[in-house]
Design an enzyme around this catalytic site. Structure first.
Site, short mmCIF file in Angstrom:
data_model
loop_
_atom_site.label_atom_id
_atom_site.label_comp_id
_atom_site.label_asym_id
_atom_site.label_seq_id
_atom_site.Cartn_x
_atom_site.Cartn_y
_atom_site.Cartn_z
N ASP A 121 -41.29 27.98 1.32
CA ASP A 121 -42.18 27.22 0.61
C ASP A 121 -41.90 27.37 -0.84
O ASP A 121 -42.25 26.43 -1.76
CB ASP A 121 -43.48 27.91 1.26
CG ASP A 121 -44.79 27.41 0.56
OD1 ASP A 121 -45.04 26.27 0.74
OD2 ASP A 121 -45.40 28.02 -0.27
N LEU A 138 -53.38 25.56 -10.66
CA LEU A 138 -53.39 26.07 -11.94
C LEU A 138 -52.37 25.19 -12.70
O LEU A 138 -51.80 24.20 -12.42
CB LEU A 138 -52.38 27.46 -11.60
CG LEU A 138 -53.04 28.63 -11.07
CD1 LEU A 138 -51.74 29.84 -11.24
CD2 LEU A 138 -54.10 29.25 -12.02
N GLY A 153 -55.29 35.72 7.09
CA GLY A 153 -54.99 34.30 6.88
C GLY A 153 -54.19 34.22 5.61
O GLY A 153 -54.17 32.90 5.10
N GLY A 181 -55.53 29.35 -1.15
CA GLY A 181 -56.95 29.36 -0.65
C GLY A 181 -57.22 27.81 -0.57
O GLY A 181 -57.05 27.16 -1.56
N LYS A 229 -41.64 24.61 -4.15
CA LYS A 229 -42.39 24.48 -5.29
C LYS A 229 -41.53 24.80 -6.62
O LYS A 229 -41.92 24.14 -7.52
CB LYS A 229 -43.29 25.96 -5.16
CG LYS A 229 -44.56 25.62 -4.23
CD LYS A 229 -45.24 27.01 -3.98
CE LYS A 229 -46.37 27.02 -3.05
NZ LYS A 229 -47.09 28.25 -2.94
N ALA A 238 -51.86 25.76 -6.59
CA ALA A 238 -53.16 25.49 -5.95
C ALA A 238 -54.21 24.98 -7.14
O ALA A 238 -55.36 25.33 -7.41
CB ALA A 238 -53.88 26.55 -5.42
#
Length: 362
Positions: A224, A159, A210, A343, A228, A157
């Site tokens: 997932d 980083l 969430g 997020g 990555k 996200a």
């Protein structure tokens, strides 16, 4: 003044024209962030001229300034089409597609846009984290079109993981190994699971908060994380095929075979095996973490591990990602990068950071 220089300066003064694809949680957060920049120097660098989701599309070459809800309610939408993206961005100057979808169809268009000189910024892992052929097509199209591919949001996200790998290698360093907690949802689960209460209850709590997908098997399967790790591995110089990553899924076959509507009632089948693994780790003073690894020679694995409490990947809290990089420079003590790995807000910020970097010509 030389006419060509004047023309280039004129282009540099113009804001980059942006097409935003996807108006879900990440896309809406990116749109709101763009709207908040109106009248500021940041807002002068990017002009949103096209917004689309799978149902509708809205274009305005003079710039879209209203928020998502107002536009969808008060403008007559037209049918959404990927062909409309190039039309909306036609002309000179810097043009950027911001892909906030999880769409195979959109990912298929990345090479075409790049080859035509349109930059692509994406949070979607389907471009560089699936087939090696598609990854190579993206690299070839970037070179052919002289375009940038902003992928900071695909892992961590935003980083500085991919940027760090590339800058280390640009400075002559060699990457030997990478290991990390790459899933915010799985990080949250194993930071909170205590071996006393049922693991299925933590899964439900994570879903309600969430942190997981509506079907938690999407997270628990490790798929997932596999994507990555492929992206990181390829950035580190290992052009792995998609099936080269060995994944130890947390989803037992009986749970994997169920229809989505039946998953919640069957989550208790996770409880006994996770309790046993937690107890064994606890007895040895270890902690359970879901780890992705790239080892020397290109061996890539994804799965649950019991780590010593002092291990660099055993720390962290909440939904933090934590990644260790071993290289010539960091041979004994790895370089560790840690921070929120999930997020909408941080992902949207990463997307627009890449777009701003492209708009600056860097």
């Amino acid at each position: 003044m030389n006419a060509r220089v004047a023309q280039l300066r004129g282009h540099a003064a113009q804001p980059a024209r942006v097409a935003l694809l996807g108006t879900g949680t990440v896309g809406s957060a990116a749109w709101a962030r763009l709207a908040s920049w109106a009248g500021t120097p940041l807002g002068e660098r990017l002009s949103l001229v096209h917004v689309a989701n799978s149902r509708v599309a809205i274009s305005d070459r003079n710039g879209i300034t209203a928020d998502t809800r107002e536009l969808l309610l008060h403008n007559a939408p037209r049918e959404s089409s990927l062909a409309a993206v190039a039309d909306a961005l036609a002309g000179t100057g810097t043009r950027i597609v911001v892909d906030a979808t999880a769409s195979e169809a959109v990912a298929d268009q990345h090479p075409r846009w790049l080859a035509s000189g349109i930059h692509v910024v994406t949070a979607c892992k389907l471009g560089q984290g699936t087939s090696l052929a598609r990854w190579r097509a993206i690299q070839f199209a970037r070179a052919r079109g002289g375009s940038d591919y902003g992928d900071s949001a695909t892992v961590g996200a935003g980083l500085p993981l991919l940027r760090t790998l590339r800058e280390l290698q640009a400075g002559g360093d060699r990457i030997h190994a990478i290991a990390g907690v790459l899933s915010g949802s799985l990080a949250w689960l194993f930071n909170h699971y205590d071996g006393l209460r049922p693991f299925s209850g933590f899964v439900r709590a994570a879903r309600e908060a969430g942190y997981t997908e509506p079907d938690p098997r999407d997270d628990l399967s490790g798929e997932d994380v596999r994507r990555k790790l492929l992206i990181l591995s390829r950035a580190a110089g290992h052009a792995l095929e998609a099936d080269a990553v060995q994944v130890d899924s947390l989803v037992p076959p009986v749970l994997a075979a169920l229809a989505g509507a039946d998953v919640d009632a069957a989550l208790q089948c996770l409880d006994a095996p996770l309790r046993e693994r937690y107890a064994a780790a606890y007895k040895n003073g270890e902690k359970l973490r879901f780890i992705a690894r790239l080892q020397a020679g290109g061996l890539a694995t994804v799965g649950l591990e019991a780590l010593p409490a002092a291990h660099p990947l055993a720390a962290g809290a909440g939904n933090d990602n934590r990644v260790a990089i071993w290289s010539d420079r960091y041979r004994e003590q790895p370089l560790v990068i840690q921070g929120p790995g999930a997020g909408a807000e941080v992902t949207a910020a990463a997307l627009l950071d890449d777009a701003l970097r492209i708009a600056r010509g860097r």
